[in-house]
Design an enzyme around this catalytic site. Structure first.
Site, PDB file in Angstrom:
ATOM      1  N   LYS A   1       0.812  -1.220   0.000  1.00 57.53           N
ATOM      2  CA  LYS A   1       0.000   0.000   0.000  1.00 57.53           C
ATOM      3  C   LYS A   1       0.844   1.268   0.000  1.00 57.53           C
ATOM      4  O   LYS A   1       0.370   2.332  -0.422  1.00 57.53           O
ATOM      5  CB  LYS A   1      -0.931   0.003   1.208  1.00 57.53           C
ATOM      6  CG  LYS A   1      -2.039  -1.037   1.166  1.00 57.53           C
ATOM      7  CD  LYS A   1      -3.138  -0.650   0.218  1.00 57.53           C
ATOM      8  CE  LYS A   1      -4.364  -1.533   0.373  1.00 57.53           C
ATOM      9  NZ  LYS A   1      -5.475  -1.126  -0.512  1.00 57.53           N
TER      10      LYS A   1
ATOM     11  N   SER B   1      -8.727  -0.615   6.696  1.00 57.90           N
ATOM     12  CA  SER B   1      -8.702  -1.634   7.750  1.00 57.90           C
ATOM     13  C   SER B   1      -7.337  -1.677   8.410  1.00 57.90           C
ATOM     14  O   SER B   1      -7.132  -2.379   9.387  1.00 57.90           O
ATOM     15  CB  SER B   1      -9.046  -3.009   7.173  1.00 57.90           C
ATOM     16  OG  SER B   1      -8.097  -3.389   6.205  1.00 57.90           O
TER      17      SER B   1
END
Length: 327
Positions: free
Chosen positions: A57, A83
């Site tokens: 990410k 999350s």
């Protein structure tokens, strides 16, 4: 049906790679003779669990933040929901570029991920358990603080950033025949598919999903068949528990990703995680375990025997060691 023009090109991914390379790790590729003997193929593991912030990410978040900085000289800060992994990545990207940052997380997020977000200097805001709760909290913060929103997957700059994984992977292993990619909203697999198919048009990109996502049914129907509003799946892989893909990522999946999808369950994910911990000496989270489970599955054995060299994306390693899924 006329194919929709894709909004991320290979040139965008190359520019993203040039933009983020000074800040990220060029992650290693590992092999393991034991698993190769088990599956009778050559597997190559791209270790994004060793990336900055512990997951892939970092690539997409940083690419998006840097482009915002280039275009907005008075940019105050950024906000996102996650999350955990995209939240950590955005918090790190904001700190790296000198921006303020707020991260919205559901209350069930792993403690290790929430602590890391705070350590990167971001404001942590907990929300309810539903996807709609996340969006509402983000929109409120963006309006109040005049922050720019960076979605976790449904954003073209994020997709381009994630595509840099394939640039590195195929540079290291040019003879890859296929790549197995865990999927949640689809940002990573969209970017990987654009880059991989440009570099090697005949390569196959397979999605790996937890049970209940029904991605293959949707791909074959060429229609998003998920319930609305989006739902979460009952899976230990918290990083890929969103049932629905993104609306921006969907055309990439439809045009570039194989219709055949690998579906894995919790038991298979745990078995794969244990193998990697014990035999490869790498810490991976359950979403990475899903890709390894697919590589170890009977379904892989049924693929064309010409598909001999297979890449596996170890997408993250942010696991709570006090709450390993087999305890």
């Amino acid at each position: 049906m006329t194919a929709e023009k894709l909004q991320v090109a290979f040139t965008d991914i190359l520019k993203a790679h040039q933009r983020i390379s000074p800040y990220i790790h060029k992650t290693p590729v590992f092999k393991n003779s034991k698993i190769n003997d088990l599956v009778h193929r050559e597997l190559y593991f791209k270790a994004e669990n060793l990336q900055k912030t512990g997951s892939f990410k970092a690539r997409g978040a940083l690419n998006a933040v840097l482009q915002l900085k280039e275009k907005q000289t008075n940019l105050k800060g950024v906000v996102t929901h996650s999350s955990g992994n995209h939240g950590q990545a955005t918090a790190w990207a904001a700190r790296t570029t000198g921006l303020q940052c707020s991260i919205v997380v559901p209350s069930y997020s792993p403690a290790v991920k929430m602590e890391a977000i705070k350590e990167y200097g971001a404001e942590l805001v907990e929300c309810g358990p539903l996807p709609t709760d996340r969006n509402a909290a983000c929109e409120k913060i963006a309006a109040e603080k005049k922050y720019e929103m960076i979605p976790p997957f449904d954003h073209y700059h994020v997709i381009a950033g994630q595509g840099t994984i394939a640039v590195e992977f195929l540079e290291a292993v040019p003879n890859l025949d296929a790549i197995l990619v865990p999927i949640s909203g689809g940002g990573m697999i969209a970017g990987i598919a654009v880059a991989a198919k440009h570099i090697k048009p005949n390569i196959k990109v397979y999605a790996v999903e937890p049970e209940g996502k029904i991605l293959e049914k949707s791909l074959r129907a060429e229609e998003m068949l998920w319930p609305n509003p989006p739902q979460y799946l009952n899976t230990i892989a918290d990083g890929i528990r969103l049932q629905q893909t993104g609306h921006l990522t969907w055309p990439f999946l439809l045009q570039l990703v194989e219709k055949e999808v690998f579906t894995v369950n919790n038991e298979e994910i745990i078995k794969a995680m244990k193998f990697v911990f014990q035999r490869m000496k790498l810490v991976i989270e359950a979403a990475s375990g899903a890709a390894v489970a697919a590589a170890m599955s009977d379904q892989l054995q049924k693929l064309d025997k010409k598909i001999q060299h297979i890449g596996v994306i170890l997408c993250g390693g942010n696991v709570d060691i006090d709450k390993l899924p087999w305890f």
